[in-house]
Structure formats: C-alpha cells, structure tokens
Design a protein around this motif. Structure first.
Motif, PDB file in Angstrom:
ATOM      1  N   VAL A 100      28.903 -27.793  -0.222  1.00  0.00           N
ATOM      2  CA  VAL A 100      27.595 -27.356  -0.688  1.00  0.00           C
ATOM      3  C   VAL A 100      27.611 -25.841  -0.814  1.00  0.00           C
ATOM      4  N   LEU A 101      27.359 -25.344  -2.008  1.00  0.00           N
ATOM      5  CA  LEU A 101      27.240 -23.905  -2.253  1.00  0.00           C
ATOM      6  C   LEU A 101      25.766 -23.547  -2.175  1.00  0.00           C
ATOM      7  N   VAL A 102      25.388 -22.758  -1.164  1.00  0.00           N
ATOM      8  CA  VAL A 102      23.985 -22.417  -0.919  1.00  0.00           C
ATOM      9  C   VAL A 102      23.725 -20.982  -1.338  1.00  0.00           C
ATOM     10  N   ASP A 103      22.748 -20.794  -2.180  1.00  0.00           N
ATOM     11  CA  ASP A 103      22.292 -19.469  -2.599  1.00  0.00           C
ATOM     12  C   ASP A 103      21.570 -18.811  -1.423  1.00  0.00           C
ATOM     13  N   ALA A 104      22.132 -17.728  -0.900  1.00  0.00           N
ATOM     14  CA  ALA A 104      21.522 -17.014   0.223  1.00  0.00           C
ATOM     15  C   ALA A 104      21.015 -15.641  -0.211  1.00  0.00           C
ATOM     16  N   SER A 105      20.748 -15.470  -1.507  1.00  0.00           N
ATOM     17  CA  SER A 105      20.280 -14.183  -2.013  1.00  0.00           C
ATOM     18  C   SER A 105      18.836 -13.944  -1.590  1.00  0.00           C
ATOM     19  N   ALA A 106      18.358 -12.715  -1.820  1.00  0.00           N
ATOM     20  CA  ALA A 106      17.031 -12.325  -1.356  1.00  0.00           C
ATOM     21  C   ALA A 106      15.919 -13.120  -2.023  1.00  0.00           C
ATOM     22  N   SER A 107      16.136 -13.616  -3.225  1.00  0.00           N
ATOM     23  CA  SER A 107      15.080 -14.361  -3.909  1.00  0.00           C
ATOM     24  C   SER A 107      14.775 -15.691  -3.228  1.00  0.00           C
ATOM     25  N   MET A 108      15.674 -16.163  -2.353  1.00  0.00           N
ATOM     26  CA  MET A 108      15.440 -17.416  -1.648  1.00  0.00           C
ATOM     27  C   MET A 108      14.487 -17.228  -0.467  1.00  0.00           C
ATOM     28  N   ASP A 109      14.255 -15.976  -0.053  1.00  0.00           N
ATOM     29  CA  ASP A 109      13.332 -15.703   1.052  1.00  0.00           C
ATOM     30  C   ASP A 109      11.908 -15.599   0.526  1.00  0.00           C
ATOM     31  N   PHE A 110      11.475 -16.615  -0.174  1.00  0.00           N
ATOM     32  CA  PHE A 110      10.158 -16.615  -0.793  1.00  0.00           C
ATOM     33  C   PHE A 110       9.586 -18.016  -0.752  1.00  0.00           C
ATOM     34  N   GLY A 111       8.308 -18.106  -0.478  1.00  0.00           N
ATOM     35  CA  GLY A 111       7.640 -19.396  -0.467  1.00  0.00           C
ATOM     36  C   GLY A 111       6.164 -19.218  -0.201  1.00  0.00           C
ATOM     37  N   THR A 112       5.335 -19.937  -0.926  1.00  0.00           N
ATOM     38  CA  THR A 112       3.884 -19.810  -0.757  1.00  0.00           C
ATOM     39  C   THR A 112       3.249 -21.143  -0.399  1.00  0.00           C
ATOM     40  N   ALA A 113       4.070 -22.141  -0.072  1.00  0.00           N
ATOM     41  CA  ALA A 113       3.528 -23.471   0.210  1.00  0.00           C
ATOM     42  C   ALA A 113       3.944 -23.922   1.609  1.00  0.00           C
ATOM     43  N   LEU A 114       4.639 -25.047   1.704  1.00  0.00           N
ATOM     44  CA  LEU A 114       4.982 -25.615   3.007  1.00  0.00           C
ATOM     45  C   LEU A 114       6.163 -24.925   3.666  1.00  0.00           C
ATOM     46  N   MET A 115       7.027 -24.302   2.885  1.00  0.00           N
ATOM     47  CA  MET A 115       8.226 -23.674   3.419  1.00  0.00           C
ATOM     48  C   MET A 115       8.737 -22.648   2.431  1.00  0.00           C
ATOM     49  N   GLU A 116       9.677 -21.826   2.880  1.00  0.00           N
ATOM     50  CA  GLU A 116      10.355 -20.923   1.963  1.00  0.00           C
ATOM     51  C   GLU A 116      11.487 -21.666   1.259  1.00  0.00           C
ATOM     52  N   LYS A 117      11.975 -21.083   0.179  1.00  0.00           N
ATOM     53  CA  LYS A 117      13.057 -21.722  -0.574  1.00  0.00           C
ATOM     54  C   LYS A 117      14.321 -21.829   0.272  1.00  0.00           C
ATOM     55  N   ARG A 118      14.577 -20.853   1.132  1.00  0.00           N
ATOM     56  CA  ARG A 118      15.773 -20.926   1.976  1.00  0.00           C
ATOM     57  C   ARG A 118      15.666 -22.089   2.961  1.00  0.00           C
ATOM     58  N   LEU A 134      14.034 -24.888   2.342  1.00  0.00           N
ATOM     59  CA  LEU A 134      14.257 -26.076   1.514  1.00  0.00           C
ATOM     60  C   LEU A 134      15.739 -26.269   1.239  1.00  0.00           C
ATOM     61  N   ALA A 135      16.479 -25.161   1.077  1.00  0.00           N
ATOM     62  CA  ALA A 135      17.926 -25.257   0.864  1.00  0.00           C
ATOM     63  C   ALA A 135      18.608 -25.886   2.073  1.00  0.00           C
ATOM     64  N   VAL A 136      18.187 -25.490   3.280  1.00  0.00           N
ATOM     65  CA  VAL A 136      18.755 -26.098   4.493  1.00  0.00           C
ATOM     66  C   VAL A 136      18.403 -27.582   4.555  1.00  0.00           C
ATOM     67  N   ALA A 137      17.178 -27.923   4.146  1.00  0.00           N
ATOM     68  CA  ALA A 137      16.773 -29.330   4.122  1.00  0.00           C
ATOM     69  C   ALA A 137      17.637 -30.126   3.153  1.00  0.00           C
ATOM     70  N   VAL A 138      18.015 -29.523   2.028  1.00  0.00           N
ATOM     71  CA  VAL A 138      18.896 -30.195   1.070  1.00  0.00           C
ATOM     72  C   VAL A 138      20.254 -30.470   1.713  1.00  0.00           C
ATOM     73  N   VAL A 139      20.778 -29.493   2.452  1.00  0.00           N
ATOM     74  CA  VAL A 139      22.062 -29.701   3.138  1.00  0.00           C
ATOM     75  C   VAL A 139      21.937 -30.859   4.125  1.00  0.00           C
ATOM     76  N   ALA A 140      20.780 -30.938   4.831  1.00  0.00           N
ATOM     77  CA  ALA A 140      20.568 -32.039   5.768  1.00  0.00           C
ATOM     78  C   ALA A 140      20.539 -33.381   5.038  1.00  0.00           C
ATOM     79  N   ALA A 141      19.939 -33.413   3.852  1.00  0.00           N
ATOM     80  CA  ALA A 141      19.890 -34.655   3.081  1.00  0.00           C
ATOM     81  C   ALA A 141      21.279 -35.061   2.609  1.00  0.00           C
ATOM     82  N   VAL A 142      22.061 -34.086   2.123  1.00  0.00           N
ATOM     83  CA  VAL A 142      23.435 -34.383   1.679  1.00  0.00           C
ATOM     84  C   VAL A 142      24.258 -34.886   2.857  1.00  0.00           C
TER      85      VAL A 142
END
Length: 309
Positions: free
Chosen positions: A85-103, A105-113
């Motif tokens: 799994v290649l995870v984008d860890a750039s600064a734009s992932m540290d953003f979120g206005t809802a239930l979680m930040e994008k980073r 959600l990325a960790v959650a995707v790794v958990a699902a995989v």
C-alpha cells in the motif's frame, strides 16, 4: 472535527476492524485465481490417478466409476499474496472538515486492505511517501504484525507545511523495487501540486498494472469540492505554504471553482481507468466501510463474469 490522539485512534480502529470483518469477510475468498495447480479450493480439472504422486483423498469417485479407472480432482493453487500500500503522507492529507481527516481515512483504508487480505501466508507492506518521515514498512504475515503496522501509521508525525508528494516518482519506485506479482493499492487525494498540473503519474501507474492488480483509492473531503459563501476567506496551500485571499461572496468565482474541481476529478477518473487500475473514491463524511464493501462485491461479480466469458 477533532484530531484523534493515538489511544483514541487505536480504539476507533478496533471498532472499525469489527465492522470491516463483519461486512467484508468472505467477499474476496476464492476471487483470486492462482497460476499453477496445487492445493486449493478452485477446481481445475479431473485427471487419471498417478500412484505414489497423488493424494487418494482427492479421488473423484463419480468420474472413477464412469471411466472405470481411478481419477483425482486437480485444483488451482491459492498462492501467497503480497500486498503493498502506497500511502500519500503529504501535507494536503492533514485536512478534514467532517468525521475525520484524510490521513485518518488513509489509515482506515490500510486497515480494510489488511482485513481483506488476511489469509495464511499473505503479507502486507506499506510505503509512506511525501511526508515528514518517509518510510517503508516491509511486508510481514499475520494479524499481529498488521496491528503493529497500523500503530506505526497512527504514530507517524504530522507533515510540516510545504511537504508535497511526487506521485509519479513514488509509483515508479514501487514498481521498480517490488517486482513480485501481487496487489498494489495507492491511497492519495490525487490533488495537483500546482494549478493545471498534468497527470504525470498515469504512465507509471500503467506500468504497475502490467504486473500487479492495482487499486487507486482517492480520499476526498466535501469542502474541497465547493467554496462556502462566508465572505473574505484566507486559504493556505498546505504543500506550498502559499496564502490566498478569496472573496467567496462572488457567485461566479464559486461556480468556476466547483467546475474546476469537477473537471479535475473527472480527468483523474478517466486517467485511472485508462491505466487499467480499479478506482475507489472515499469521503471523510461518508460510510467508508459500506463503500469498500460495495466496491469489493461489484469487483468480485465483474471478475466472475470475465472468467465465465
């Protein structure tokens, strides 16, 4: 939205893991065909029995009775699957206005995989790219190793302003260094680093897909798709640090912005399809577990249809 600390995030992941396993378990079982015959659940053919070579427990008694000589069932082997799994860890992932930040959600995707590929002998590795602490976590088998991997991702330092991701280089490096055929998952917001930037990651993604099964997971936030009408707004590009003052009361400006975002996402979807990769879009305010479950179910039906044809 509250940024989770490590302990809270781990508790949330445990809850997610239960949901993932309850809703996704079994969806991929038998969906991956091996390239050789051997022990497995997928029937390949029936052939004459070879003494001292075949297991008598695999004897097909119906065919044996009809043919008048012993026959055994030959199955397609279920090979060990190596997933990266290649995870984008750039600064734009540290953003979120809802239930979680994008980073998150990325960790959650790794958990699902991890849950989807949790079979004996399978291994999952992760590569963080574009962040403050780029790292590679080598693939290891076992659920406990997977939980250690998730804790490492949760504990990764937040990305400083100005740290971007060269996705084309990251995908090319993954293709060059991890040659064993398997599953490759790219998790990123797929945002351009500069306005009008070309999608130069398409060619490396196509090369990656020539050897592996590839899934591109695009993580998004609702506030990225449209500008709210809140008057004068100061926006900061997390990857360049550039600040821009925007008069959001201008209706035509908001429409142009929404159109530009829609055009970029449409072009991204076309580019991913043209590369041969699967495309999954997840939102920080959506039911991501349900979205993953629906995607896997559709993918499995499509794969079965292709085999039948």
């Amino acid at each position: 939205m509250t940024v989770l600390d490590l302990a809270t995030a781990e508790r949330a992941l445990r809850v997610h893991e239960l949901a993932i396993r309850r809703r996704l378990d079994g969806l991929l079982h038998g969906g991956r065909l091996g390239r050789r015959t051997g022990p497995g659940a997928e029937l390949d053919d029936v052939r004459p029995y070879r003494p001292a070579q075949d297991d008598v427990r695999r004897m097909d008694w119906n065919v044996t009775a009809r043919a008048g000589e012993p026959h055994v069932r030959a199955s397609i082997a279920e090979p060990e699957l190596e997933t990266w799994v290649l995870v984008d860890a750039s600064a734009s992932m540290d953003f979120g206005t809802a239930l979680m930040e994008k980073r998150d959600l990325a960790v959650a995707v790794v958990a699902a995989v991890l849950a989807l590929t949790d079979r004996p002998g399978n291994r999952l590795g992760v590569r963080l790219a574009g962040g403050a602490d780029p790292r590679t976590v080598p693939p290891r088998p076992g659920r406990q190793a997977g939980r250690v991997l998730l804790r490492e991702l949760l504990a990764a330092p937040r990305t400083p302003e100005g740290a971007g991701l060269d996705l084309a280089t990251a995908v090319e490096r993954l293709h060059r260094e991890q040659r064993k055929p398997g599953l490759r998952v790219i998790v990123s917001d797929l945002l351009p680093r500069t306005p009008g930037e070309r999608l130069d990651w398409v060619v490396p993604l196509r090369r990656l897909g020539a050897r592996h099964d590839v899934l591109a997971v695009e993580v998004t936030d609702r506030r990225e798709a449209e500008l709210p009408d809140v008057g004068l707004l100061t926006l900061v590009d997390p990857e360049s640090g550039r600040r821009t003052h925007v008069r959001t009361g201008d209706r035509r400006l908001r429409e142009r912005y929404a159109r530009a975002v829609a055009d970029h996402r449409a072009a991204t979807a076309v580019a991913i399809r043209s590369s041969g990769a699967d495309h999954l879009v997840l939102r920080t305010d959506g039911d991501w577990v349900g979205d993953v479950a629906r995607f896997v179910a559709v993918r499995r039906r499509t794969a079965r249809y292709r085999r039948v044809r």
